[in-house]
Write a protein that holds these residues in place. Sequence first.
Motif, mmCIF file in Angstrom:
data_model
loop_
_atom_site.group_PDB
_atom_site.id
_atom_site.type_symbol
_atom_site.label_atom_id
_atom_site.label_comp_id
_atom_site.label_asym_id
_atom_site.label_seq_id
_atom_site.Cartn_x
_atom_site.Cartn_y
_atom_site.Cartn_z
ATOM 1 N N ARG A 63 46.189 38.344 92.791
ATOM 2 C CA ARG A 63 45.246 39.192 92.703
ATOM 3 C C ARG A 63 44.842 39.358 90.901
ATOM 4 N N LEU A 64 45.744 39.644 90.188
ATOM 5 C CA LEU A 64 44.927 39.711 88.826
ATOM 6 C C LEU A 64 44.884 37.592 88.226
ATOM 7 N N ALA A 65 44.765 37.030 88.641
ATOM 8 C CA ALA A 65 44.699 35.424 88.768
ATOM 9 C C ALA A 65 42.975 34.987 88.867
ATOM 10 N N ARG A 66 43.017 35.985 89.991
ATOM 11 C CA ARG A 66 41.759 35.707 90.591
ATOM 12 C C ARG A 66 40.966 36.657 90.036
ATOM 13 N N ASP A 67 40.708 37.880 89.617
ATOM 14 C CA ASP A 67 39.777 38.728 88.874
ATOM 15 C C ASP A 67 39.943 38.002 87.822
ATOM 16 N N SER A 68 40.840 37.182 86.961
ATOM 17 C CA SER A 68 40.696 36.764 85.706
ATOM 18 C C SER A 68 40.006 35.441 85.664
ATOM 19 N N GLY A 69 40.286 35.116 86.732
ATOM 20 C CA GLY A 69 40.434 33.686 86.642
ATOM 21 C C GLY A 69 40.748 32.384 86.436
ATOM 22 N N THR A 70 41.933 32.609 85.485
ATOM 23 C CA THR A 70 43.177 32.322 85.175
ATOM 24 C C THR A 70 44.044 32.453 85.414
ATOM 25 N N PRO A 71 45.207 31.844 85.797
ATOM 26 C CA PRO A 71 46.818 32.647 85.964
ATOM 27 C C PRO A 71 46.960 33.421 84.473
ATOM 28 N N PRO A 72 47.190 33.965 84.846
ATOM 29 C CA PRO A 72 48.524 35.105 83.252
ATOM 30 C C PRO A 72 49.584 34.323 82.813
ATOM 31 N N THR A 73 49.359 33.601 83.415
ATOM 32 C CA THR A 73 50.736 32.510 82.493
ATOM 33 C C THR A 73 50.262 31.533 82.106
ATOM 34 N N GLY A 74 49.072 30.749 82.740
ATOM 35 C CA GLY A 74 48.941 29.476 82.852
ATOM 36 C C GLY A 74 50.456 28.915 83.103
#
Length: 190
Positions: free
Chosen positions: A88-99
């Motif tokens: 969900r975080l990755a989808r909402d931000s457009g990029t994975p939180p950790t790369g």
Amino acid sequence: MDPDAMADEDLLVRATTEPAAFEPLVARHSAVLHGYLARRAPAVADDLLSEVWLQAFAHRHTFDAARGAARAWLFGVARNVLARHWQRLARDSGTPPTGEPAGSDPWQAVDQRLDALAAGPLIRCMLAELPETERELLLLVAWENLTPTEAATVVGIPAGTARSRLHRARARLRPRLSDGTLTTLMGELA
């Protein structure tokens, strides 16, 4: 029989027809599940724990004692809730939180919570070199005190495979953890 004296597996089975039988499981396992979540997503651990219990209760009928212990099943539910959170975080931000690929463990923040602060960068680098499954198995056994068989259930692989991967992970780390400053941590991971 007193629910507090019943085995977790019996409670889960009983909870399919008697929802109140689920309550002792919450009391018994909330602290360890919260610790698991807090080490991986500290800012939202409370919310994730709530979601774990909602999902576990909703899917209690899927528990199969023949496939493993209730504790491992609960950690599997927690792992799935955590993976959905990261996705969900990755989808909402457009990029994975950790790369890393979406849904992977943003464990880079783990070193911030290690007691051996000075060893944090070394441990982080060493864990980064491990394949994701080996890293998760190692952390489930070292931090969550799961047995290798329970950890295997959590990650969805056979117990023999888990023991082999856990041995491989430990073998990779052992030579680099021989430094005297890492003795305590080595004891946990070895």
